[in-house]
Structures are given as C-alpha cells and as structure tokens.
Enzyme design. Sequence first.
Site, PDB file in Angstrom:
ATOM      1  N   VAL A  83       1.028  -1.405   0.517  1.00  0.00           N
ATOM      2  CA  VAL A  83       0.058  -0.033   0.294  1.00  0.00           C
ATOM      3  C   VAL A  83       1.101   0.773   0.176  1.00  0.00           C
ATOM      4  O   VAL A  83       1.996   1.379   0.613  1.00  0.00           O
ATOM      5  CB  VAL A  83      -1.332   0.013   1.416  1.00  0.00           C
ATOM      6  CG1 VAL A  83      -1.720   0.919   1.291  1.00  0.00           C
ATOM      7  CG2 VAL A  83      -1.550  -1.364   1.210  1.00  0.00           C
ATOM      8  N   VAL A  85       1.285   5.581  -0.809  1.00  0.00           N
ATOM      9  CA  VAL A  85       0.512   7.377  -2.219  1.00  0.00           C
ATOM     10  C   VAL A  85       1.749   8.036  -2.825  1.00  0.00           C
ATOM     11  O   VAL A  85       2.535   7.911  -1.762  1.00  0.00           O
ATOM     12  CB  VAL A  85      -0.499   7.757  -1.116  1.00  0.00           C
ATOM     13  CG1 VAL A  85      -0.582   8.818  -2.020  1.00  0.00           C
ATOM     14  CG2 VAL A  85      -1.419   6.804  -0.824  1.00  0.00           C
ATOM     15  N   ARG A  91      -2.668  13.291   1.631  1.00  0.00           N
ATOM     16  CA  ARG A  91      -3.521  14.276   1.889  1.00  0.00           C
ATOM     17  C   ARG A  91      -4.270  14.568   1.338  1.00  0.00           C
ATOM     18  O   ARG A  91      -5.222  15.645   1.408  1.00  0.00           O
ATOM     19  CB  ARG A  91      -2.797  15.429   3.274  1.00  0.00           C
ATOM     20  CG  ARG A  91      -1.986  14.563   3.592  1.00  0.00           C
ATOM     21  CD  ARG A  91      -2.525  14.214   4.881  1.00  0.00           C
ATOM     22  NE  ARG A  91      -1.644  14.360   6.025  1.00  0.00           N
ATOM     23  CZ  ARG A  91      -0.636  13.893   6.589  1.00  0.00           C
ATOM     24  NH1 ARG A  91      -0.785  11.944   5.286  1.00  0.00           N
ATOM     25  NH2 ARG A  91       0.343  12.646   7.641  1.00  0.00           N
ATOM     26  N   GLY A  93      -7.104  12.536   0.288  1.00  0.00           N
ATOM     27  CA  GLY A  93      -7.572  11.490   0.245  1.00  0.00           C
ATOM     28  C   GLY A  93      -7.633   9.790  -0.419  1.00  0.00           C
ATOM     29  O   GLY A  93      -8.777   8.871  -0.406  1.00  0.00           O
ATOM     30  N   LEU A  95      -6.006   7.355  -0.220  1.00  0.00           N
ATOM     31  CA  LEU A  95      -5.009   5.973   0.676  1.00  0.00           C
ATOM     32  C   LEU A  95      -6.917   5.408   1.141  1.00  0.00           C
ATOM     33  O   LEU A  95      -7.577   5.108   0.988  1.00  0.00           O
ATOM     34  CB  LEU A  95      -5.172   6.589   2.144  1.00  0.00           C
ATOM     35  CG  LEU A  95      -4.297   5.353   2.218  1.00  0.00           C
ATOM     36  CD1 LEU A  95      -4.099   4.117   2.031  1.00  0.00           C
ATOM     37  CD2 LEU A  95      -3.230   5.730   3.891  1.00  0.00           C
ATOM     38  N   TYR A 124      -3.811   2.785  10.143  1.00  0.00           N
ATOM     39  CA  TYR A 124      -5.436   1.905   9.572  1.00  0.00           C
ATOM     40  C   TYR A 124      -6.101   1.404  10.824  1.00  0.00           C
ATOM     41  O   TYR A 124      -6.995   0.651  10.595  1.00  0.00           O
ATOM     42  CB  TYR A 124      -4.024   0.200   9.428  1.00  0.00           C
ATOM     43  CG  TYR A 124      -3.839   0.504   8.062  1.00  0.00           C
ATOM     44  CD1 TYR A 124      -3.916   0.539   7.141  1.00  0.00           C
ATOM     45  CD2 TYR A 124      -2.080   1.147   8.159  1.00  0.00           C
ATOM     46  CE1 TYR A 124      -3.330   0.731   5.833  1.00  0.00           C
ATOM     47  CE2 TYR A 124      -2.014   0.535   6.944  1.00  0.00           C
ATOM     48  CZ  TYR A 124      -1.809   0.591   5.684  1.00  0.00           C
ATOM     49  OH  TYR A 124      -1.147   0.786   4.726  1.00  0.00           O
ATOM     50  N   PHE A 411       4.264  -9.465   5.585  1.00  0.00           N
ATOM     51  CA  PHE A 411       4.426  -9.175   3.857  1.00  0.00           C
ATOM     52  C   PHE A 411       3.092  -8.609   3.490  1.00  0.00           C
ATOM     53  O   PHE A 411       3.368  -7.617   3.903  1.00  0.00           O
ATOM     54  CB  PHE A 411       2.424 -10.668   4.501  1.00  0.00           C
ATOM     55  CG  PHE A 411       1.487 -10.396   4.988  1.00  0.00           C
ATOM     56  CD1 PHE A 411       0.552  -9.764   4.607  1.00  0.00           C
ATOM     57  CD2 PHE A 411       1.850 -10.629   6.454  1.00  0.00           C
ATOM     58  CE1 PHE A 411      -0.173  -9.343   5.911  1.00  0.00           C
ATOM     59  CE2 PHE A 411       0.270 -10.744   7.346  1.00  0.00           C
ATOM     60  CZ  PHE A 411       0.106  -9.957   6.992  1.00  0.00           C
TER      61      PHE A 411
END
Length: 411
Positions: A83, A85, A91, A93, A95, A124, A411
Amino acid sequence: MTSPTVRTITDDEFGDFINVVRRAFLEPPASPEDIETRRSVFDLDRCLGAFDAERRLCGVARAFPTELTVPGGAVAAGAVSGVGVLPTHRRQGHLSRMMRTQLGDIAARGEPVAVLVAAEYPIYGRYGYGMAVEACELHVDAAQAQWLDEPTGTVELVDNDAFAKAVVDIYDRARRTVPGHISYDAMRWEVLAGVRPWPDGDDDARRKTHKVVWSDARGEPQAATAYSVDDRWEHNRPAGTLSAGVLVATSGQAEIELVRFLTSVDWVAQVHVGLRPVDNPVPLALVDGRMGALVNRSDHVWVRLLDVPAALTARRYGTTGSLVLEVVDPLGHADGRFALEGGPDGAHCDPTDAEPDLVVPVSALGAAYLGGTGWGRLAAVGWVDERRDGAVARASAMFASTRAPWCVMTF
C-alpha cells in the site's frame, strides 16, 4: 478533469503500479525483470489503483488470499500488502478511497477478516484495523549463555534444495499451532532458501546463507532457519554476530534447541534472531535469563473484522461463556449486535436484538480477536463500554490464548 477514482488496474498499468509503491517506500524504480517477475505472481484482480482528477495513477494497494490461524482453528482472510501513495498526492483522500474499496472487495469475496503489517502505527486504525499481534527480536549472548538442560535431538546443515523442502513442511505444521500466522505458498519459501530467484538484489546473499534443520529424537524435522555470520574479530579474538532472519519451529522446545545450536557455532559472540513472539521461551531455558534479551517489541499484524459471526465462530475460546457484543463500524461491514456462545469445543455467533454486554469499536474487536490484546487493557483506555457488570472479565477469560499470537514473516 474528473473526480479522483479507485479501480483495479489493467495489465498495461502494472509497471506503473509497481513503481508507485516503490516511490512511496523511497525505493528506486523497478527493473523490467522485477516488474515481469511480480506480474507473474500478483493477482491483477486484487491490485487497486488510485487515480487523481487527471487520471494519473498516484496510489496503489493489493491483497492476496490466505488462511489466518486463530485460537483453535483458522479463518479465510485477505492479506493486504504493497500500500502506498505518491508523496506528491498525500493528504488528498486517495488512501481512504483505496481502503474503503479494498475492504468492500475482501468482504465480497467471503473473507471474514483482513490482515496487514503496517508501515506506520497511526494509519490503519482509521479503517477499523486493530493491532492484534506484537513481535520482538531475540538477542543471545552466545559467549556467556549457559543452558539449564542438556541438548536433545539432532542438528543437520543442509543444502538449499533440502532446506526449501523441509521448511515448507515445518511451517505448515507450525503455523497451525499459534494464532496470528498466515499461509504462504511454496514460492515464498523457495525464494528464502535461495533456490528461486527474486529480482530484489539479495539472491546471492540468500544462496550463501547457512541452512540448518533440527530434528527430534524420532528424526522428525521440527525447526529450521537460515543464518549468516559477520567475520569480526576484536583484539585477535572472535567477536562475530550470527544473524538468523526467519526461524520456523513447531514448538517452544524445538526453537530452544535450534537457538542453542546457533549459540554454539564457532567464532560467534552474539546471536540475533529477528521477528520472534513476545512470549519467546528461550530466555527461560538459560541459567541466566538476562543472556537472552527480547528487544525491539512493537506492533506487527493488524486485524480487521468484516463478518463478525463468521470470524467469531471460526475460533475456540478459553472458557465456556456467552457475550452480546455491539460492534460500532462506521464503514458498516461489522456494525451490529451479535450473540456469541463459545468454549473450548466450538462456538457460534449470530446477529441479535438483545441488549449488549459490551460496546466496542470494530478496531478494538480486531485487537482482541487473536487473544493478543486483553479486554481489560482495552477497557483501561476507554475502548470498551461495559454495559453489564463482569462482562470485561468474562470476555478476557473467553478470548485468552494459550500462546501470544504472532506471525513468522512480514507480508
């Protein structure tokens, strides 16, 4: 100009997909070989891209199917990885849009939970993940360590091919005994063993590591690791550090015996084993437990429940009891009230209209799910609203795990 969007990527976007995550992780662009190798093993249908208003790929996330070990059983899970960006698009949006889309996809595939290893702690929890598994590292003073008992079993140095075969079998048995582990395909272990190339620049180092397997008195392999030693001397005396990355063992005794061997290797003054459980038994097997230090304790695996009845039914419980849980999930997947009846022999969980014993955010339920975070600890920071006296204590007894959950690899 269009609105920012999230969708699965196409095949011709795969190279950009890989390079977005590499840039987000401050790594150089991938080689063509790297891109093609990853293309052969990634499921494009689970590779998501975030696109900005000008339709430029600016964020990525992927998932793969796995099996998560839970106390007394296992549950299907979506394992989230890669994951990122671009730093130019933080900042904005992207994600959040990816996480909402991905969680919906995992739920639609019938996987009751999602799991991930977080690059940074604060990210998260916003999407309903709870910190469920901690890990640490083991440092042993090999020059000073003395063991309480005599060694058992046998140790064998093996070649790369033999190690690859042995570690697959050992891990498949080991992962079923401690919650928090996930299943990996054989390819992951073949790369670790150095018998399958992977274009990350570390193939040569993996091939050259020493591979060792410990077998019990019946000759059954029960533990394995790959290690290297830095050839360091001080004042004309050996002062090397032996480093073992992934160590797989089917029991605490198997781990103790393999670490005992590592401390006996000539010219080794210190032994470092990465990613160990926080209840690691090795220090207790030493005459002086301070010679075996558990260090760098931190969060490891985060869990996000999507289907509460399926997830809670999949596991077993430390004591027989019942609870009515009201789960608060702003994204809606796990929102509702659920009646849990569970014990050591089985469990069932169903939606209910009954008054709740406990009211919890979905992230707190994820943290408690594997038994690694106690309900009392969650209540102490205000994450649990106890509506019926004694419910926190009852939940603590039910959800407790015999061993601290952990996972052998990232992972």
